[in-house]
Scaffold this active site. Structure first.
Site, PDB file in Angstrom:
ATOM      1  N   SER A   1       6.917  -2.783   4.057  1.00  0.00           N
ATOM      2  CA  SER A   1       8.172  -3.109   4.742  1.00  0.00           C
ATOM      3  C   SER A   1       9.271  -2.085   4.458  1.00  0.00           C
ATOM      4  O   SER A   1      10.442  -2.446   4.332  1.00  0.00           O
ATOM      5  CB  SER A   1       8.632  -4.529   4.388  1.00  0.00           C
ATOM      6  OG  SER A   1       7.651  -5.472   4.782  1.00  0.00           O
TER       7      SER A   1
ATOM      8  N   GLY B   1       3.959  -5.673   5.764  1.00  0.00           N
ATOM      9  CA  GLY B   1       4.091  -6.359   7.045  1.00  0.00           C
ATOM     10  C   GLY B   1       4.779  -7.714   6.948  1.00  0.00           C
ATOM     11  O   GLY B   1       4.768  -8.494   7.897  1.00  0.00           O
TER      12      GLY B   1
ATOM     13  N   GLU C   1       1.415   0.157  -2.848  1.00  0.00           N
ATOM     14  CA  GLU C   1       1.731  -0.789  -1.782  1.00  0.00           C
ATOM     15  C   GLU C   1       1.496  -2.217  -2.279  1.00  0.00           C
ATOM     16  O   GLU C   1       0.361  -2.698  -2.253  1.00  0.00           O
ATOM     17  CB  GLU C   1       0.835  -0.530  -0.562  1.00  0.00           C
ATOM     18  CG  GLU C   1       1.009   0.849   0.030  1.00  0.00           C
ATOM     19  CD  GLU C   1       0.647   0.880   1.514  1.00  0.00           C
ATOM     20  OE1 GLU C   1       1.486   1.349   2.290  1.00  0.00           O
ATOM     21  OE2 GLU C   1      -0.443   0.418   1.881  1.00  0.00           O
TER      22      GLU C   1
ATOM     23  N   HIS D   1      -6.806   1.481   1.284  1.00  0.00           N
ATOM     24  CA  HIS D   1      -5.705   0.625   1.750  1.00  0.00           C
ATOM     25  C   HIS D   1      -6.069  -0.838   1.470  1.00  0.00           C
ATOM     26  O   HIS D   1      -7.234  -1.216   1.562  1.00  0.00           O
ATOM     27  CB  HIS D   1      -5.447   0.838   3.244  1.00  0.00           C
ATOM     28  CG  HIS D   1      -4.178   0.198   3.696  1.00  0.00           C
ATOM     29  ND1 HIS D   1      -4.094  -1.148   3.969  1.00  0.00           N
ATOM     30  CD2 HIS D   1      -2.927   0.711   3.858  1.00  0.00           C
ATOM     31  CE1 HIS D   1      -2.841  -1.430   4.289  1.00  0.00           C
ATOM     32  NE2 HIS D   1      -2.113  -0.329   4.231  1.00  0.00           N
TER      33      HIS D   1
ATOM     34  N   ASN E   1       1.294   5.056   8.830  1.00  0.00           N
ATOM     35  CA  ASN E   1      -0.050   4.492   8.953  1.00  0.00           C
ATOM     36  C   ASN E   1      -0.008   3.603  10.187  1.00  0.00           C
ATOM     37  O   ASN E   1       0.589   2.531  10.153  1.00  0.00           O
ATOM     38  CB  ASN E   1      -0.392   3.684   7.693  1.00  0.00           C
ATOM     39  CG  ASN E   1      -1.690   2.906   7.847  1.00  0.00           C
ATOM     40  OD1 ASN E   1      -2.445   3.119   8.796  1.00  0.00           O
ATOM     41  ND2 ASN E   1      -1.952   2.017   6.901  1.00  0.00           N
TER      42      ASN E   1
ATOM     43  N   GLU F   1      -5.810  -3.386   3.167  1.00  0.00           N
ATOM     44  CA  GLU F   1      -6.502  -4.073   4.269  1.00  0.00           C
ATOM     45  C   GLU F   1      -7.991  -3.726   4.272  1.00  0.00           C
ATOM     46  O   GLU F   1      -8.821  -4.560   4.625  1.00  0.00           O
ATOM     47  CB  GLU F   1      -5.814  -3.723   5.600  1.00  0.00           C
ATOM     48  CG  GLU F   1      -4.459  -4.425   5.685  1.00  0.00           C
ATOM     49  CD  GLU F   1      -3.374  -3.672   6.431  1.00  0.00           C
ATOM     50  OE1 GLU F   1      -3.688  -2.748   7.205  1.00  0.00           O
ATOM     51  OE2 GLU F   1      -2.188  -4.024   6.238  1.00  0.00           O
TER      52      GLU F   1
ATOM     53  N   LYS G   1      -2.326   2.031  11.566  1.00  0.00           N
ATOM     54  CA  LYS G   1      -3.258   0.896  11.491  1.00  0.00           C
ATOM     55  C   LYS G   1      -4.006   0.756  12.824  1.00  0.00           C
ATOM     56  O   LYS G   1      -4.289   1.751  13.464  1.00  0.00           O
ATOM     57  CB  LYS G   1      -2.507  -0.383  11.076  1.00  0.00           C
ATOM     58  CG  LYS G   1      -1.714  -0.178   9.781  1.00  0.00           C
ATOM     59  CD  LYS G   1      -1.234  -1.456   9.162  1.00  0.00           C
ATOM     60  CE  LYS G   1      -0.475  -1.150   7.878  1.00  0.00           C
ATOM     61  NZ  LYS G   1      -0.048  -2.336   7.162  1.00  0.00           N
TER      62      LYS G   1
HETATM   63  P1  13P Z   1       4.430  -2.116   6.726  1.00  0.00           P
HETATM   64  O1  13P Z   1       5.358  -0.936   6.633  1.00  0.00           O
HETATM   65  O2  13P Z   1       4.203  -2.586   8.123  1.00  0.00           O
HETATM   66  O3  13P Z   1       4.816  -3.207   5.767  1.00  0.00           O
HETATM   67  O4  13P Z   1       2.983  -1.588   6.235  1.00  0.00           O
HETATM   68  C1  13P Z   1       2.885  -0.880   5.063  1.00  0.00           C
HETATM   69  C2  13P Z   1       1.512  -0.325   4.959  1.00  0.00           C
HETATM   70  O5  13P Z   1       0.539  -1.048   4.766  1.00  0.00           O
HETATM   71  C3  13P Z   1       1.345   1.123   5.122  1.00  0.00           C
HETATM   72  O6  13P Z   1       0.068   1.528   4.763  1.00  0.00           O
END
Ligand code: 13P
Length: 251
Positions: free
Chosen positions: A213, A173, A167, A96, A9, A98, A11
């Site tokens: 992560s 992150g 997640e 997601h 992803n 976010e 982002k």
């Molecule tokens: P990270 O791998 O940067 O923690 O992000 C995970 C994520 O949100 C994937 O959709």
């Protein structure tokens, strides 16, 4: 046997040129290798068509990070599921954390997005996961069950076309990964919940990815868990060098 999947992803990272370069790097890194999982990259809308063209004929599948809840029309700035499908992309991330956090996405909206994605032949990668406070107050299972309820509006046949991604928001992150035991516990809980809503066969065949992560160093242990079928990768998906070891964690 359910599918093993490692999906990136990206982002809100990568310009068009950077995205094409990243896709090229990944294609080159995978060339001639036998991998034991499906490989997917979900890119910003601006790059989906070009990346899909770049990786055409390779094993890499392409997806978007969201789609509109509407079919078409006067929705300025939105991108419809059929537009995504028209690029050759096959996947779309929905729900997601976010999007839930910054855009207030809730089950009612996500049900519409799921319907749009499925009507246009896209595979939804549907994200669920608790925030830190919900983990600490031990309410995370009911939170996840509440998020899964959007998927449970689907028929068993449509549900079977979806991928679930767990997640934990506190692990995204942050460098804080859920331990493989914590992740396995939730994945098993989700699979049991699916069995309760549909049946054991549907649950057994659903791919449930872990995200938060995930990197080359922890992927082997996470993927060794019986209910973890791969990963949804943020930061480590932004370079072929860091994404490849996660793909290769499937031996
Ligand atoms: P990270 O791998 O940067 O923690 O992000 C995970 C994520 O949100 C994937 O959709």
């Amino acid at each position: 046997m359910r599918k093993k999947i490692v999906a990136g992803n990206w982002k809100m990272n990568t310009t068009l040129q950077e995205g094409i370069a990243l896709a090229k790097d990944l294609k080159a890194a995978l060339a001639g290798k036998t991998v034991k999982c499906d490989v997917v990259v979900c890119t910003p809308f601006i790059s989906v068509a070009s990346v899909a063209k770049e990786v055409e004929g390779s094993i890499i599948g392409v997806g978007a990070e969201d789609c509109s809840a509407q079919e078409k029309g006067a929705y300025t700035g939105e991108v419809a599921a059929n537009m995504i499908a028209s690029t050759g992309a096959k996947y779309v991330i929905l729900g997601h954390s976010e999007r839930r956090q910054y855009h207030g996405e809730n089950n009612a909206l996500l049900i519409q997005k799921l319907q749009q994605a499925l009507a246009n032949g896209l595979t939804p990668i549907f994200c669920v996961g608790e925030v830190k406070e919900e983990r600490e107050s031990n309410t995370f299972k009911s939170v996840i069950e509440g998020q899964m309820a959007a998927l449970y509006t689907l028929s068993a046949a449509d549900f079977a076309k979806c991928v679930v991604a767990y997640e934990p928001v506190w692990a995204i992150g942050t460098g804080l990964t859920a331990t493989s035991e914590q992740a396995q516990e939730v994945h098993a809980f989700i699979r049991k919940s699916i069995a309760d809503h549909y049946d054991a066969k549907v649950a057994e065949e659903t791919s449930i990815l872990y995200g938060g992560s995930c990197k080359g160093s922890n992927a082997p242990e996470l993927f060794a868990q019986p209910d973890i079928d791969g990963g949804l990768i943020g930061g480590a998906a932004l370079k072929a060098d860091t994404f490849m070891p996660i793909i290769e964690a499937w031996k």
